[in-house]
Design an enzyme around this catalytic site. Structure first.
Site, PDB file in Angstrom:
ATOM      1  N   ASP A  92      43.618  29.261  45.194  1.00 15.93           N
ATOM      2  CA  ASP A  92      42.881  30.015  44.550  1.00 15.93           C
ATOM      3  C   ASP A  92      42.209  29.878  43.359  1.00 15.93           C
ATOM      4  O   ASP A  92      42.615  30.446  42.378  1.00 15.93           O
ATOM      5  CB  ASP A  92      43.953  31.321  44.373  1.00 15.93           C
ATOM      6  CG  ASP A  92      43.530  32.623  43.809  1.00 15.93           C
ATOM      7  OD1 ASP A  92      42.381  32.868  44.149  1.00 15.93           O
ATOM      8  OD2 ASP A  92      44.483  33.134  43.256  1.00 15.93           O
ATOM      9  N   GLU A 147      47.148  44.775  44.998  1.00 14.31           N
ATOM     10  CA  GLU A 147      46.594  43.534  45.515  1.00 14.31           C
ATOM     11  C   GLU A 147      47.802  42.174  45.770  1.00 14.31           C
ATOM     12  O   GLU A 147      48.295  41.962  44.801  1.00 14.31           O
ATOM     13  CB  GLU A 147      45.789  42.867  44.737  1.00 14.31           C
ATOM     14  CG  GLU A 147      44.960  41.547  45.005  1.00 14.31           C
ATOM     15  CD  GLU A 147      44.247  41.021  43.758  1.00 14.31           C
ATOM     16  OE1 GLU A 147      44.150  41.652  42.611  1.00 14.31           O
ATOM     17  OE2 GLU A 147      43.580  39.958  43.756  1.00 14.31           O
ATOM     18  N   LYS A 191      48.966  38.370  47.282  1.00 11.99           N
ATOM     19  CA  LYS A 191      48.483  37.126  47.168  1.00 11.99           C
ATOM     20  C   LYS A 191      49.592  36.069  47.878  1.00 11.99           C
ATOM     21  O   LYS A 191      50.672  36.445  48.043  1.00 11.99           O
ATOM     22  CB  LYS A 191      48.347  36.878  45.721  1.00 11.99           C
ATOM     23  CG  LYS A 191      48.399  35.518  44.816  1.00 11.99           C
ATOM     24  CD  LYS A 191      47.906  35.697  43.605  1.00 11.99           C
ATOM     25  CE  LYS A 191      47.690  34.214  43.038  1.00 11.99           C
ATOM     26  NZ  LYS A 191      47.073  34.372  41.709  1.00 11.99           N
ATOM     27  N   HIS A 248      38.241  42.015  46.562  1.00 15.35           N
ATOM     28  CA  HIS A 248      37.970  41.012  45.397  1.00 15.35           C
ATOM     29  C   HIS A 248      36.987  39.822  45.803  1.00 15.35           C
ATOM     30  O   HIS A 248      37.868  38.927  46.495  1.00 15.35           O
ATOM     31  CB  HIS A 248      39.237  40.710  44.555  1.00 15.35           C
ATOM     32  CG  HIS A 248      39.711  41.283  43.582  1.00 15.35           C
ATOM     33  ND1 HIS A 248      40.748  41.263  42.642  1.00 15.35           N
ATOM     34  CD2 HIS A 248      39.194  42.653  43.073  1.00 15.35           C
ATOM     35  CE1 HIS A 248      40.898  42.083  41.843  1.00 15.35           C
ATOM     36  NE2 HIS A 248      40.054  42.955  42.184  1.00 15.35           N
ATOM     37  N   ASP A 298      41.531  40.043  48.310  1.00 14.74           N
ATOM     38  CA  ASP A 298      41.006  39.165  47.556  1.00 14.74           C
ATOM     39  C   ASP A 298      40.841  38.038  48.446  1.00 14.74           C
ATOM     40  O   ASP A 298      41.690  37.369  49.058  1.00 14.74           O
ATOM     41  CB  ASP A 298      41.900  38.762  46.387  1.00 14.74           C
ATOM     42  CG  ASP A 298      41.160  37.607  45.355  1.00 14.74           C
ATOM     43  OD1 ASP A 298      40.753  36.483  45.790  1.00 14.74           O
ATOM     44  OD2 ASP A 298      41.319  38.010  44.188  1.00 14.74           O
TER      45      ASP A 298
HETATM   46  C1  RNT Z   1      44.903  36.931  40.541  1.00 17.05           C
HETATM   47  C2  RNT Z   1      43.982  38.051  41.187  1.00 17.05           C
HETATM   48  C3  RNT Z   1      43.873  39.229  40.322  1.00 17.05           C
HETATM   49  C4  RNT Z   1      43.099  38.683  39.078  1.00 17.05           C
HETATM   50  C5  RNT Z   1      42.589  39.423  37.829  1.00 17.05           C
HETATM   51  C6  RNT Z   1      42.078  38.937  36.702  1.00 17.05           C
HETATM   52  O1  RNT Z   1      45.263  35.942  41.564  1.00 17.05           O
HETATM   53  O2  RNT Z   1      43.041  37.786  41.862  1.00 17.05           O
HETATM   54  O3  RNT Z   1      42.857  40.026  40.664  1.00 17.05           O
HETATM   55  O4  RNT Z   1      42.251  37.296  39.171  1.00 17.05           O
HETATM   56  O5  RNT Z   1      42.987  40.515  38.077  1.00 17.05           O
HETATM   57 ZN    ZN Z   2      41.808  39.310  42.556  1.00 18.19          ZN
END
Ligand code: RNT
Ligand code: ZN
Length: 418
Positions: free
Chosen positions: A294, A226, A228, A286, A259
């Site tokens: 965020d 993941e 970001k 997510h 996400d």
């Molecule tokens: C953080 C990510 C991650 C967390 C969780 C707790 O920006 O979104 O997925 O929110 O793992």
């Molecule tokens: Zn996340």
């Protein structure tokens, strides 16, 4: 609304959708087969159960709000999850972070964790007919700092590599126990607060760590990674960006996590679905809600979520996506947050499934643009909500806002006593 009113409204909706060639009974079956992976961390504001851990959450994450009644231990958290599940139609998975192990009062550092600390979760999941997903936890630890898997300090980097490898072992054991692959998400906050010049160094280190972590074949779990845009306190640079993980996953066969809070405000997470699916076998979502940043607000039926699910359905990719939730709001009732967020995600999926896709597609391919626009617009005011009510009724959960009373009762009998 009485049961007979719910069924009568559904009967009308069924006919109206049938006019467009949409079979609502088929859609109800598809929705029954739509399993969310409920994140355990809304119940306690991402605190977890580590004995030694009084560190701030940090690592780019923040929870705000102090609504009373948060789960304080593993029993309370389990009770809250079951309560939330009883108000959400369908059957759903539970997504655990490593810091939620059953540590039994023992200090277990992140590079010492084993499946032993998750045995009681595996049993609980079995007893409650719930499948588990998993996450390594790089945040909220004295060694978290600004860099974990991308840390130039070899000792620190190895510490986090060891942690993540162990998490994969745990996820695989969960997958074996439930005879269904456990989805393990890897997210690290690694980044820089201000101007920095070693970006290539950090990214090469992250790649090296991932190569080490994924070396071992784990047949009963699936890895997802993941990215970001930025984290709080790490605003200027993120090692694991969306591009970095997309390239890594495409090359090495991992799943990519999208996400919805992790992109620039005008960037569409929905548009990524058809862009990456030719190269990436499966996606993890997510589903969250960024308010200005965020912020991980509770999921609602917003354009982002609706478009995301519509794109998945339109791409024919229902069986290539895993649907995790990821929000944590400490300012409102936490059970309410689960119920609202989960139901909103289901409603977005329901609306996506109810779209008369083949009809609209035919118009589009025939160059009849105005008809495409007309039908997509028309769907917004179709009686999808009667279909959702019917779904709740068939699943024996409260219809409409009737869950509020149930949550009030739970507050009175359970959480207000904490
Ligand atoms: C953080 C990510 C991650 C967390 C969780 C707790 O920006 O979104 O997925 O929110 O793992
Ligand atoms: Zn996340």
């Amino acid at each position: 609304m009485s049961e007979s009113q719910i069924h009568a409204a559904y009967a009308i909706a069924k006919e109206r959708y049938a006019e467009y060639g949409v079979d609502t009974e088929k859609v109800l079956n598809q929705l029954q087969d739509f399993h969310l992976s409920m994140h355990c961390w809304q119940a306690d504001d991402v605190k977890g159960f580590e004995v030694q851990n009084d560190a701030e959450l940090g690592s780019g994450l923040a929870v705000t709000g102090n609504c009373p009644g948060a789960a304080r231990n593993i029993d309370e958290l389990r009770q809250d999850i079951l309560q939330a599940k009883s108000l959400i139609p369908g059957s759903h998975r539970l997504n655990l972070h490593e810091i939620y192990g059953d540590f039994q009062g023992k200090r277990v550092d992140r590079d010492e964790v084993t499946v032993d600390y998750f045995q009681s979760w595996i049993e609980w999941a079995k007893e409650n007919d719930t499948k588990l997903d998993f996450n390594s936890s790089s945040f909220g630890h004295p060694k978290s700092g600004n860099l974990t898997l991308a840390n130039p300090d070899e000792g620190l980097r190895k510490f986090w590599v060891e942690h993540t490898k162990r998490c994969r072992d745990i996820a695989n054991a969960m997958g074996e126990a439930q005879q269904d692959a456990c989805i393990m998400n890897l997210w690290v906050h690694d980044g820089c607060k201000d101007v920095s010049v070693n970006h290539a160094l950090y990214r090469n280190l992250l790649k090296q760590s991932l190569d080490e972590i994924f070396e071992k074949k784990q047949p009963m779990m699936k890895d997802c990674i993941e990215g970001k845009v930025f984290g709080m306190g790490l605003e200027s640079f993120t090692v694991g960006s969306h591009d970095f993980y997309t390239a890594y996953a495409a090359k090495n066969g991992q799943l990519l996590t999208i996400d919805t809070g992790h992109y620039h405000p005008t960037e569409s997470p929905a548009d990524k679905v058809s862009a990456v699916l030719p190269f990436i076998s499966e996606l993890m979502l997510h589903v969250s809600r960024p308010v200005r940043w965020d912020s991980d607000h509770v999921t609602i039926m917003d354009n982002t979520t609706e478009e995301l699910f519509s794109e998945i359905v339109r791409a024919g990719a229902l069986d290539r996506v895993h649907y995790g939730l990821d929000f944590f709001d400490g300012s409102i009732n936490r059970i309410g947050a689960y119920v609202i967020g989960s139901r909103a995600a289901q409603k977005c999926m329901l609306r996506a499934l109810l779209e008369p896709q083949s009809l609209i597609s035919k118009y589009e391919l025939a160059g009849e643009g105005y008809k495409v626009l007309a039908l997509v617009e028309e769907q917004k005011s179709m009686p999808w909500q009667a279909v959702y009510d019917e779904f709740c009724s068939r699943n024996n959960v409260p219809v409409g806002s009737a869950f509020i009373q149930e949550i009030d009762n739970y507050v009175a009998n359970v959480t207000s006593k904490r």
